[in-house]
Motif scaffolding. Structure first.
Motif, PDB file in Angstrom:
ATOM      1  N   GLU A 155       0.958  -8.256 -13.565  1.00 40.80           N
ATOM      2  CA  GLU A 155       1.547  -8.513 -12.259  1.00 40.80           C
ATOM      3  C   GLU A 155       2.997  -8.972 -12.358  1.00 40.80           C
ATOM      4  O   GLU A 155       3.665  -9.100 -11.342  1.00 40.80           O
ATOM      5  CB  GLU A 155       0.731  -9.583 -11.524  1.00 40.80           C
ATOM      6  N   SER A 156       3.487  -9.253 -13.551  1.00 40.20           N
ATOM      7  CA  SER A 156       4.844  -9.749 -13.710  1.00 40.20           C
ATOM      8  C   SER A 156       5.843  -8.667 -13.324  1.00 40.20           C
ATOM      9  O   SER A 156       5.733  -7.528 -13.786  1.00 40.20           O
ATOM     10  CB  SER A 156       5.087 -10.182 -15.155  1.00 40.20           C
ATOM     11  N   PRO A 157       6.817  -8.996 -12.491  1.00 34.36           N
ATOM     12  CA  PRO A 157       7.817  -7.988 -12.102  1.00 34.36           C
ATOM     13  C   PRO A 157       8.581  -7.429 -13.296  1.00 34.36           C
ATOM     14  O   PRO A 157       8.949  -6.264 -13.304  1.00 34.36           O
ATOM     15  CB  PRO A 157       8.740  -8.763 -11.157  1.00 34.36           C
ATOM     16  N   LEU A 158       8.835  -8.261 -14.294  1.00 36.35           N
ATOM     17  CA  LEU A 158       9.563  -7.820 -15.487  1.00 36.35           C
ATOM     18  C   LEU A 158       8.612  -7.802 -16.669  1.00 36.35           C
ATOM     19  O   LEU A 158       7.907  -8.789 -16.926  1.00 36.35           O
ATOM     20  CB  LEU A 158      10.735  -8.764 -15.784  1.00 36.35           C
ATOM     21  N   ASN A 159       8.604  -6.698 -17.412  1.00 38.96           N
ATOM     22  CA  ASN A 159       7.780  -6.684 -18.617  1.00 38.96           C
ATOM     23  C   ASN A 159       8.487  -7.439 -19.728  1.00 38.96           C
ATOM     24  O   ASN A 159       9.684  -7.736 -19.657  1.00 38.96           O
ATOM     25  CB  ASN A 159       7.452  -5.241 -19.042  1.00 38.96           C
ATOM     26  N   ASN A 160       7.752  -7.751 -20.771  1.00 38.12           N
ATOM     27  CA  ASN A 160       8.278  -8.601 -21.837  1.00 38.12           C
ATOM     28  C   ASN A 160       9.468  -7.975 -22.546  1.00 38.12           C
ATOM     29  O   ASN A 160      10.397  -8.684 -22.967  1.00 38.12           O
ATOM     30  CB  ASN A 160       7.171  -8.914 -22.845  1.00 38.12           C
TER      31      ASN A 160
END
Length: 730
Positions: free
Chosen positions: A223-228
């Motif tokens: 769900e994070s808008p930015l991936n790692n």
């Protein structure tokens, strides 16, 4: 369309205009037109005199399919997170997404012909456009072409109108998890916590590891808008010091000023002063570019909120672990920059003070030499400001440091009992030297000696004045203004502004036991101690000194402060600058910023970056009209961005000007590609062709030197021939 006019001696006849949607075949050539002309004139003379003719034939080229797209494809190796069209962080895109030139119109002209010289009928024609004596060309520009740079800036500007907070966008954030740490009382308790993780075990990835885990409790990885990958790339770009490892594996954290030395003679660099943004090599500037790209490519406002959340967590981590923030100049906040940049500089000041204190350093020393005459106090009207502070742009010292209700912050040592029994009255001349041990001496001040004990005068170790950001200065000014003009208000205002003076007096007394006010003035404000040569009773010339007239004003603040001051060295004084409290205030301020607030703070940096980008691209093309527009953009922006809350309409005008410049440069590149400017082997031909192409950007119609037989005419002819071949192929 047919229109005619007849002129004679004193007479002019205008013939009616006829506009035919479909031209009859017999009137599509010169012979048919001459028949109409002769019949309409109705001249009784037979035969008619020769008719003078001017012919202009226009050819339109619309097919550009044989030419490549003007926007270069992105570097696949530089893509971040697998995004198509992505860019390397820290770089802005530039150019049109579509061909900004839609049509080319070629006009072939025979200006002076006489009837009978040429033949042009439905069977045969002598009107070969290649043989026309005059050629002129004009281009039709695409309406509102989509351009990457202006799209970037426009989309970022739209963030300024969003209303959501970071919590509303992302749900419960790490700020709630860290809420207890944001409280000042809890933050102070961290001073007694065990030492942080050794620096050599840190990296950007695990710097925010703990904070990330807390975020993930409420927001899954998917769900994070930015991936790692994107997030780690940004963090490494913003905080390169965490990835710099020395040979022994330890990380080399930079000092506050590392890698940020302003080249004062660089005009492009110093644009940030006019725009009130931030230096182009600063952390704030880089953050603006990253947020701009995240907003455009990687998640929009959610991505912006996510990155800002991680950024604030990184700031707290660096504060708690004494790690300097890279990309910021050392020293007090630069009031010429945007407020967000000042806040980060303030946090770096707090880290520097805290780090120096934790390492046993006593802070920077202030050597007030006899030549430093800017440190005097203006007593007129009892509103006392240190002149040196005026030069720095400060209104005065921290007024709240005089509040007796505040908790005192200083490094307590075990030798405070040395002060017991000291009833020294420093303002009285001839006072006996107290049995005090000198403390806090920096070095001897030249050959000066104390007036009465006769011992050498020593420069004391003093506290640095408290740095302030522009919002704190404004707040302090409002408080001081509310005190009014009464005698009591003026006196209280002077006390508030004299905290640094009192601290310096206490340091001076501690370093010079037995001193008097005159000794302090001789060091601190030499021009307020007047010396003159006189002849004594024996006829010898002696030097006698006394305080200036303004120092003798009854009950002036200097005398009052001197009588109040106790001999306390700077290391045991209450701090003028409470770095713990100020750091927590900055962190709280950062955590409370909405994406819209953040965009407002950083918009000057984004416009600054856009201007530098168009200047860079224009330097390659060298278009005079574009140079003028860029100067207008800089002038306009410097007027608009100096205000804290510029009007949206004026900001839109600036962005529109940037779009105009970008589209013009894109048209120049499109035309150069079509005319093959870069393929010219001869330098003279290349320059002439480049000048010809640039003329399209400034003139509505351009004459072709040599018509169809010139170098440019040959190229234009090939354009039409190739277009016909492509049409025949299809």
């Amino acid at each position: 369309m047919y229109v005619g006019e007849c002129q004679g001696p004193g007479v002019r006849t205008d013939f009616e205009m006829v506009h035919l949607r479909k031209v009859p075949n017999q009137y599509t050539h010169l012979s048919g037109l001459l028949d109409i002309f002769k019949s309409k004139i109705g001249c009784p003379l037979t035969p008619l005199p020769p008719i003078n003719i001017s012919i202009r034939l226009t050819y339109v080229l619309q097919d550009w399919q044989q030419y490549f797209w003007p926007q270069q494809p992105p570097d696949i190796d530089a893509l971040v997170g697998g995004e198509v069209g992505g860019l390397e962080f820290g770089k802005l895109p530039f150019g049109a997404c579509e061909d900004p030139i839609s049509e080319l119109h070629l006009a072939t002209t025979w200006p002076h012909l006489t009837e009978g010289i040429i033949v042009d009928n439905d069977v045969y024609s002598d009107l070969d456009p290649v043989q026309a004596p005059q050629w002129s060309v004009r281009v039709r520009k695409a309406d509102n072409p989509q351009c990457l740079l202006s799209d970037f800036v426009t989309e970022f500007f739209k963030l300024c109108r969003r209303k959501e907070s970071t919590d509303e966008i992302l749900g419960r954030s790490a700020f709630e998890e860290e809420g207890k740490d944001a409280d000042i009382s809890h933050a102070l308790s961290k001073l007694t916590e065990p030492a942080p993780v050794p620096i050599h075990k840190l990296s950007v990835t695990n710097m925010v590891h703990t904070a990330k885990k807390k975020i993930r409790k409420h927001r899954g990885v998917d769900e994070s808008p930015l991936n790692n990958d994107v997030l780690n790339t940004i963090l490494l770009y913003l905080f390169p010091d965490a990835a710099d490892k020395s040979a022994d594996g330890s990380e080399a954290r930079t000092s506050p000023s590392a890698g940020c030395f302003p080249p004062t003679d660089n005009e492009d660099y110093n644009i940030y002063i006019q725009f009130k943004s931030a230096p182009s090599d600063s952390l704030t500037y880089k953050l603006a570019l990253c947020l701009c790209m995240i907003n455009f490519y990687h998640g929009g406002v959610k991505g912006v909120a996510h990155l800002w959340q991680e950024f604030v967590l990184e700031m707290r981590y660096r504060w708690e672990n004494n790690f300097f923030i890279p990309g910021l100049t050392s020293g007090a906040p630069d009031l010429r920059c945007c407020l967000l940049h000042q806040k980060l500089q303030m946090l770096n000041c707090c880290i520097e003070r805290k780090k120096a204190r934790d390492e046993g350093k006593k802070g920077s020393n202030s050597d007030r030499s006899s030549g430093d005459i800017g440190k005097t106090i203006d007593l007129v009207g009892k509103d006392y400001l240190k002149e040196g502070d005026k030069e720095k742009g400060e209104v005065g010292k921290s007024w709240d440091s005089w509040s007796d209700s505040e908790e005192e912050f200083f490094e307590c040592l075990s030798d405070t009992e040395e002060l017991k029994g000291n009833g020294q009255e420093g303002g009285k001349k001839g006072a006996a030297k107290e049995a005090l041990k000198p403390e806090g001496r920096l070095h001897q001040h030249g050959n000066l000696t104390l007036l009465h004990p006769g011992d050498p005068l020593y420069v004391p170790v003093t506290q640095e004045p408290a740095p302030m950001t522009e919002d704190l200065l404004e707040e302090q000014s409002e408080v001081l203004a509310k005190l009014g003009t009464s005698a009591e208000g003026a006196h209280l205002r002077a006390r508030m502004q004299s905290a640094c003076l009192l601290s310096d007096m206490e340091s001076f007394k501690a370093a010079n036991p037995g001193c008097c006010l005159e000794d302090f003035v001789r060091w601190y404000s030499p021009r307020d101690y007047i010396e003159e040569e006189i002849v004594d009773e024996k006829g010898d010339v002696v030097i006698r000194g006394e305080l200036s007239a303004r120092m003798k004003i009854p009950s002036n603040m200097w005398v009052e402060a001197w009588e109040t001051a106790k001999p306390i060295p700077a290391r045991r004084q209450r701090r003028l600058f409470d770095d713990t409290r100020e750091a927590e205030k900055v962190l709280h301020y950062l955590a409370g910023q909405k994406p819209a607030d953040l965009a407002r703070h950083l918009l000057p940096c984004v416009i600054h970056a856009a201007v530098l980008k168009v200047k860079e691209e224009e330097s390659v093309e060298d278009i005079s009209s574009v140079k003028k527009i860029i100067k207008q953009i800089i002038t306009h922006s410097s007027k608009v961005l100096r205000f804290p809350n510029p009007e949206d309409k004026k900001l839109e005008e600036i962005i529109s000007q940037i779009l105009n410049v970008e589209a013009t440069i894109a048209r120049a590149r499109s035309l150069k590609a079509k005319f093959g400017v870069e393929k010219c082997e001869q330098e003279d031909e290349r320059k002439a062709l480049e000048k010809f192409v640039n003329s399209f950007l400034e003139q509505p119609e351009v004459s072709v030197t040599g018509a169809g037989r010139g170098h440019a005419g040959t190229i234009i002819h090939k354009l039409f021939v190739n277009s016909q071949r492509v049409r025949w192929t299809f």
